[in-house]
Scaffold this motif. Sequence first.
Motif, PDB file in Angstrom:
ATOM      1  N   UNK A  89       1.349  -1.018   0.015  1.00  0.00           N
ATOM      2  CA  UNK A  89      -0.099   0.604  -0.053  1.00  0.00           C
ATOM      3  C   UNK A  89       0.793   1.123  -0.057  1.00  0.00           C
ATOM      4  N   UNK A  90       1.799   1.060   0.857  1.00  0.00           N
ATOM      5  CA  UNK A  90       2.759   2.668   1.169  1.00  0.00           C
ATOM      6  C   UNK A  90       4.249   2.638   0.105  1.00  0.00           C
ATOM      7  N   UNK A  91       4.289   1.815  -0.503  1.00  0.00           N
ATOM      8  CA  UNK A  91       5.850   1.198  -0.641  1.00  0.00           C
ATOM      9  C   UNK A  91       7.070   2.057   0.173  1.00  0.00           C
ATOM     10  N   UNK A  92       7.387   1.809   1.617  1.00  0.00           N
ATOM     11  CA  UNK A  92       7.713   2.055   2.596  1.00  0.00           C
ATOM     12  C   UNK A  92       9.235   1.072   2.174  1.00  0.00           C
ATOM     13  N   UNK A  93      10.564   1.862   1.765  1.00  0.00           N
ATOM     14  CA  UNK A  93      11.955   1.465   1.853  1.00  0.00           C
ATOM     15  C   UNK A  93      11.766  -0.048   2.433  1.00  0.00           C
ATOM     16  N   UNK A  94      12.943  -1.170   2.461  1.00  0.00           N
ATOM     17  CA  UNK A  94      13.057  -1.943   3.248  1.00  0.00           C
ATOM     18  C   UNK A  94      13.935  -2.131   4.542  1.00  0.00           C
ATOM     19  N   UNK A  95      14.346  -0.792   4.274  1.00  0.00           N
ATOM     20  CA  UNK A  95      15.245  -0.685   5.372  1.00  0.00           C
ATOM     21  C   UNK A  95      14.643  -0.383   6.210  1.00  0.00           C
ATOM     22  N   UNK A  96      13.507   1.083   5.700  1.00  0.00           N
ATOM     23  CA  UNK A  96      12.151   1.270   7.343  1.00  0.00           C
ATOM     24  C   UNK A  96      11.914   0.491   7.781  1.00  0.00           C
ATOM     25  N   UNK A  97      11.665  -0.205   6.697  1.00  0.00           N
ATOM     26  CA  UNK A  97      10.585  -1.692   7.574  1.00  0.00           C
ATOM     27  C   UNK A  97      11.763  -2.224   8.343  1.00  0.00           C
ATOM     28  N   UNK A  98      12.811  -3.099   8.020  1.00  0.00           N
ATOM     29  CA  UNK A  98      13.717  -3.279   8.788  1.00  0.00           C
ATOM     30  C   UNK A  98      14.122  -2.519  10.013  1.00  0.00           C
ATOM     31  N   UNK A  99      13.925  -1.532   9.899  1.00  0.00           N
ATOM     32  CA  UNK A  99      14.174  -0.606  11.531  1.00  0.00           C
ATOM     33  C   UNK A  99      12.936   0.129  11.644  1.00  0.00           C
ATOM     34  N   UNK A 100      12.047  -0.632  12.083  1.00  0.00           N
ATOM     35  CA  UNK A 100      10.605  -0.432  12.465  1.00  0.00           C
ATOM     36  C   UNK A 100      10.716  -0.872  13.103  1.00  0.00           C
ATOM     37  N   UNK A 101      10.697  -3.032  12.717  1.00  0.00           N
ATOM     38  CA  UNK A 101      10.528  -3.610  13.434  1.00  0.00           C
ATOM     39  C   UNK A 101      11.916  -4.514  14.245  1.00  0.00           C
ATOM     40  N   UNK A 102      13.095  -4.029  13.777  1.00  0.00           N
ATOM     41  CA  UNK A 102      14.248  -3.823  14.882  1.00  0.00           C
ATOM     42  C   UNK A 102      14.434  -5.964  13.393  1.00  0.00           C
ATOM     43  N   UNK A 103      14.317  -5.742  12.182  1.00  0.00           N
ATOM     44  CA  UNK A 103      14.900  -6.797  11.484  1.00  0.00           C
ATOM     45  C   UNK A 103      16.013  -6.320  10.584  1.00  0.00           C
ATOM     46  N   UNK A 104      16.790  -7.083   9.887  1.00  0.00           N
ATOM     47  CA  UNK A 104      17.726  -7.026   9.305  1.00  0.00           C
ATOM     48  C   UNK A 104      17.157  -6.532   8.064  1.00  0.00           C
ATOM     49  N   UNK A 105      17.838  -6.235   6.772  1.00  0.00           N
ATOM     50  CA  UNK A 105      17.322  -5.565   5.517  1.00  0.00           C
ATOM     51  C   UNK A 105      16.415  -6.885   5.081  1.00  0.00           C
ATOM     52  N   UNK A 106      17.803  -7.314   5.156  1.00  0.00           N
ATOM     53  CA  UNK A 106      17.427  -9.021   4.331  1.00  0.00           C
ATOM     54  C   UNK A 106      16.499  -9.622   4.261  1.00  0.00           C
ATOM     55  N   UNK A 107      16.580 -10.321   5.797  1.00  0.00           N
ATOM     56  CA  UNK A 107      15.124 -10.629   6.113  1.00  0.00           C
ATOM     57  C   UNK A 107      14.399  -9.806   6.025  1.00  0.00           C
ATOM     58  N   UNK A 108      13.570  -9.043   5.771  1.00  0.00           N
ATOM     59  CA  UNK A 108      12.757  -8.172   5.461  1.00  0.00           C
ATOM     60  C   UNK A 108      12.207  -8.737   3.603  1.00  0.00           C
ATOM     61  N   UNK A 109      13.331  -8.568   2.983  1.00  0.00           N
ATOM     62  CA  UNK A 109      13.906  -8.661   1.359  1.00  0.00           C
ATOM     63  C   UNK A 109      13.259 -10.244   1.851  1.00  0.00           C
TER      64      UNK A 109
END
Length: 368
Positions: free
Chosen positions: A139-159
């Motif tokens: 819906x919002x197309x936030x960056x994977x880096x932003x999502x990783x920061x928001x939920x305490x994950x690594x960017x690769x995990x989010x991807x």
Amino acid sequence: MASSSQIEWSCPECQVIIMDRRKFCDNCHSIRPRDRCDYCSPELKEEREQLKKEKQISNFQELQTLYVDQRPWSEWSRSNDSCIQHTGHDIEQVQLLYNMCEQSLIEYCTNRKQQCSSSTKMPYLSPINLLSITLWYLKHYHSERYIATEFDFTQSTVSYFLSAVIDILYSCVYPKLIVLPDDMDDEDAVHGSEQHHKLIVDSTFIPIYQPEDSEERKAYYHAKSPTNYAFKLQIACDFHHRVVHVSECYKGSVHDITILRESGLLDCTQENVQIIADKGYIDEQYVITPRKKPRGRELTTEDKDFNRIICGERAAIENINQRVKQYAILGHVYRGSYDDLHKITKIAHVVCALCNLNLDKHPIRSYR
């Protein structure tokens, strides 16, 4: 007492008793019969199946109860307004989507947890939270880096999990929500101004950044895109104004009529099942387009009335294209690799399915 390296067995051919682990009889060269395995016996099959079911139930209960208070679903599900703001769907719709792909999400979570069992610090998301974050991303197309920061994950995990959940939505949700009507050739089927007007087709685009290679720039060029480069796909709706077919994604320079011919949609057309489209599809059999102005002459009053009716019917697919672009992943400039047409096709199909879910609750027009 025989040593552990010895075994007593009887040759099935010559009945000689052999006292070692040889696989062949010295007398007749027969192969030693396979030892019976208690685990493979039919008596234990039912017990094994029962243990398997109990394990599945245990995994399900653990995933359901362990993360009751886990963000973000614990926050977004407090009100419909919050849920719609973040995911684009109300609580009832998110629950419906979850029910469609519940088993696949649980299997993914279980397998992922087993793969990462050696890491005690690895955070886990429950199935409903995986779905919620993926809807938020679409819906919002936030960056994977932003999502990783928001939920305490690594960017690769989010991807990794975004890709996995989109695959699950593509396999579980898209086939249920995007379906060509079976009754298009029936006289009583919903139609346009003429009884044989059954579908409306139009192409739309997904902007991309300028490719570095000059040949790729020619291939992806699309004059209507704000960046001048885009993917192109074709969407078809019926006269209930619901999406019933979505093509694969193509490079922006591919002509609309080429996409229509390769989409397989023309296989559904006949005398009593015809498609409404714009002038980009002119001269194709069973495709109704506005009439062109003759060179040096004006359109007749009859032609103008015909074009007015066709354009009025086509307005529905234009509105649907705008609804689809309310999902920022298709409405904003796409940041993914433009070489991976299969990936963007899956994303576009999932978004169109989600759009259909909203069209059911918030239709463009009243049904005829």
